[in-house]
Design a protein around this motif. Sequence first.
Motif, PDB file in Angstrom:
ATOM      1  N   ILE A 112       6.055   4.979  -3.456  1.00  0.00           N
ATOM      2  CA  ILE A 112       5.738   4.118  -4.422  1.00  0.00           C
ATOM      3  C   ILE A 112       6.057   2.740  -3.482  1.00  0.00           C
ATOM      4  N   TYR A 113       7.149   2.634  -3.353  1.00  0.00           N
ATOM      5  CA  TYR A 113       7.969   1.802  -2.523  1.00  0.00           C
ATOM      6  C   TYR A 113       7.563   1.151  -1.388  1.00  0.00           C
ATOM      7  N   LEU A 114       6.791   2.102  -0.187  1.00  0.00           N
ATOM      8  CA  LEU A 114       5.854   1.589   0.332  1.00  0.00           C
ATOM      9  C   LEU A 114       5.568   0.665   0.133  1.00  0.00           C
ATOM     10  N   VAL A 176       4.117  13.861   3.001  1.00  0.00           N
ATOM     11  CA  VAL A 176       3.571  14.018   1.415  1.00  0.00           C
ATOM     12  C   VAL A 176       3.764  12.232   1.617  1.00  0.00           C
ATOM     13  N   ILE A 177       4.315  11.435   2.210  1.00  0.00           N
ATOM     14  CA  ILE A 177       4.701  10.341   2.253  1.00  0.00           C
ATOM     15  C   ILE A 177       2.908   9.276   1.971  1.00  0.00           C
ATOM     16  N   ILE A 178       2.637  10.356   3.328  1.00  0.00           N
ATOM     17  CA  ILE A 178       1.679   9.267   4.027  1.00  0.00           C
ATOM     18  C   ILE A 178      -0.249  10.505   2.636  1.00  0.00           C
ATOM     19  N   ALA A 179       0.546  11.258   2.491  1.00  0.00           N
ATOM     20  CA  ALA A 179      -0.455  11.508   1.461  1.00  0.00           C
ATOM     21  C   ALA A 179      -0.416  10.741   0.652  1.00  0.00           C
ATOM     22  N   SER A 180       0.929  10.456  -0.013  1.00  0.00           N
ATOM     23  CA  SER A 180       1.064  10.005  -1.517  1.00  0.00           C
ATOM     24  C   SER A 180       0.576   8.493  -1.976  1.00  0.00           C
ATOM     25  N   ARG A 181       1.020   8.000   0.121  1.00  0.00           N
ATOM     26  CA  ARG A 181       0.331   6.734  -0.082  1.00  0.00           C
ATOM     27  C   ARG A 181      -1.096   6.517   0.287  1.00  0.00           C
ATOM     28  N   ARG A 185      -2.645   3.993  -2.883  1.00  0.00           N
ATOM     29  CA  ARG A 185      -4.044   2.857  -2.644  1.00  0.00           C
ATOM     30  C   ARG A 185      -4.976   3.306  -2.975  1.00  0.00           C
ATOM     31  N   ALA A 186      -5.571   4.583  -3.636  1.00  0.00           N
ATOM     32  CA  ALA A 186      -7.126   4.377  -3.698  1.00  0.00           C
ATOM     33  C   ALA A 186      -6.929   4.131  -6.050  1.00  0.00           C
ATOM     34  N   VAL A 187      -5.861   4.065  -5.727  1.00  0.00           N
ATOM     35  CA  VAL A 187      -6.641   3.392  -7.142  1.00  0.00           C
ATOM     36  C   VAL A 187      -6.594   1.837  -7.483  1.00  0.00           C
ATOM     37  N   PRO A 188      -7.654   1.479  -8.126  1.00  0.00           N
ATOM     38  CA  PRO A 188      -8.081  -0.097  -8.010  1.00  0.00           C
ATOM     39  C   PRO A 188      -7.259  -0.962  -8.295  1.00  0.00           C
ATOM     40  N   GLN A 189      -7.194  -2.592  -7.490  1.00  0.00           N
ATOM     41  CA  GLN A 189      -6.242  -2.904  -8.044  1.00  0.00           C
ATOM     42  C   GLN A 189      -6.575  -3.775  -9.214  1.00  0.00           C
ATOM     43  N   SER A 190      -7.436  -3.554  -9.606  1.00  0.00           N
ATOM     44  CA  SER A 190      -8.226  -4.034 -11.220  1.00  0.00           C
ATOM     45  C   SER A 190      -7.432  -3.471 -12.179  1.00  0.00           C
ATOM     46  N   ILE A 191      -6.751  -2.142 -11.358  1.00  0.00           N
ATOM     47  CA  ILE A 191      -5.849  -1.788 -12.950  1.00  0.00           C
ATOM     48  C   ILE A 191      -4.621  -2.206 -13.248  1.00  0.00           C
ATOM     49  N   ARG A 192      -4.167  -2.497 -12.056  1.00  0.00           N
ATOM     50  CA  ARG A 192      -2.635  -3.082 -11.610  1.00  0.00           C
ATOM     51  C   ARG A 192      -3.271  -4.554 -12.050  1.00  0.00           C
ATOM     52  N   GLN A 209       0.506   3.276 -15.486  1.00  0.00           N
ATOM     53  CA  GLN A 209      -0.840   3.331 -14.626  1.00  0.00           C
ATOM     54  C   GLN A 209      -1.357   4.159 -13.489  1.00  0.00           C
ATOM     55  N   VAL A 210      -0.583   3.415 -12.616  1.00  0.00           N
ATOM     56  CA  VAL A 210      -1.004   3.608 -10.985  1.00  0.00           C
ATOM     57  C   VAL A 210      -0.409   5.001 -10.746  1.00  0.00           C
ATOM     58  N   LEU A 211       0.293   5.636 -11.883  1.00  0.00           N
ATOM     59  CA  LEU A 211       1.238   7.623 -10.876  1.00  0.00           C
ATOM     60  C   LEU A 211       0.605   8.152 -11.657  1.00  0.00           C
ATOM     61  N   PRO A 212      -0.824   7.847 -13.138  1.00  0.00           N
ATOM     62  CA  PRO A 212      -1.191   9.316 -13.741  1.00  0.00           C
ATOM     63  C   PRO A 212      -1.843   8.613 -12.737  1.00  0.00           C
TER      64      PRO A 212
END
Length: 307
Positions: A112-114, A176-181, A185-192, A209-212
Amino acid sequence: MTTTTASGGRPARPATTRPSLRSRRRARPGELAFKLALQFCLLVAFAFLVALITFAVYKGWNRLDARLWQEMPAGTASRVARAGVQSAITGTLWVIGLTAAICLPIGIASAIYLEEYADNNRWYNRLLELNIQNLAGVPSIVFGILGLGLIARIIGLGFTVITAAIVLSLLVLPVVIIASREALRAVPQSIRHASYALGATRWQTTWRQVLPAGIPGMATGSILALSRALGEAAPLILLGAVTFIRFNPDSLLSSYTTLPIQIYNLIKEPQAEFQELAAAAIVLLLGILLLMNSAAILIRNRFHKRW
């Protein structure tokens, strides 16, 4: 220079150069041969896998019963007929449970931080990303040496459950870090952007929004990482898991053994009874791994979203 026009007065599209039919025919045999070679390699690997699983099931069929998880290991061939691997199963549950409790929160928080907060123009963030990418390819025995020298001896935790869990957490943490990133990253920027437009803060956007939206991919990567930790034996050999254990661990500072280490100890014995018990333990370990991988696939297919 004049250009021809199509019917209706519109200028005709410029002619595009296409590969001739002869050149395309020349490429097809090579493509077909490469495809057949890949399929042959896959078939050979699958055949070896099926052969190994079939041999393990055939060899340990007589020991695939309740004795396997109800009885403790035996040290002599005369008692191994009634023995099992209960201490190894319990030790595996302790180690993998603690590994999940350590590496999953740290790995997801780091991702999440990265992905959401870090400034890629900062040198320390670039250095952190480079180290994570490099650590994902480090052999597991190196982590065992690190755990032996630093955690077991310098810190003084000894050859205990918590030492094994920390070392395995360090081993699978980059995965875990790479898979989580990748999931974030697959969540569209439009949601943010939509969340920010409605007045939400960055943390509210990330948490609500992003985590779920990224949980399916993060859960899949985490389960696969824990599956790798479940089958590791090399780092645990250096951390004292090769000792003969006839009791279940009851605390973080208890001695322990795991299924891969128990299989390693059994397979060294020449007696047929030990070989049968080792084969049954291999089938049990493969079954647990298949269940974990199936759960990862089920989560991915059930909650996957196409944006």
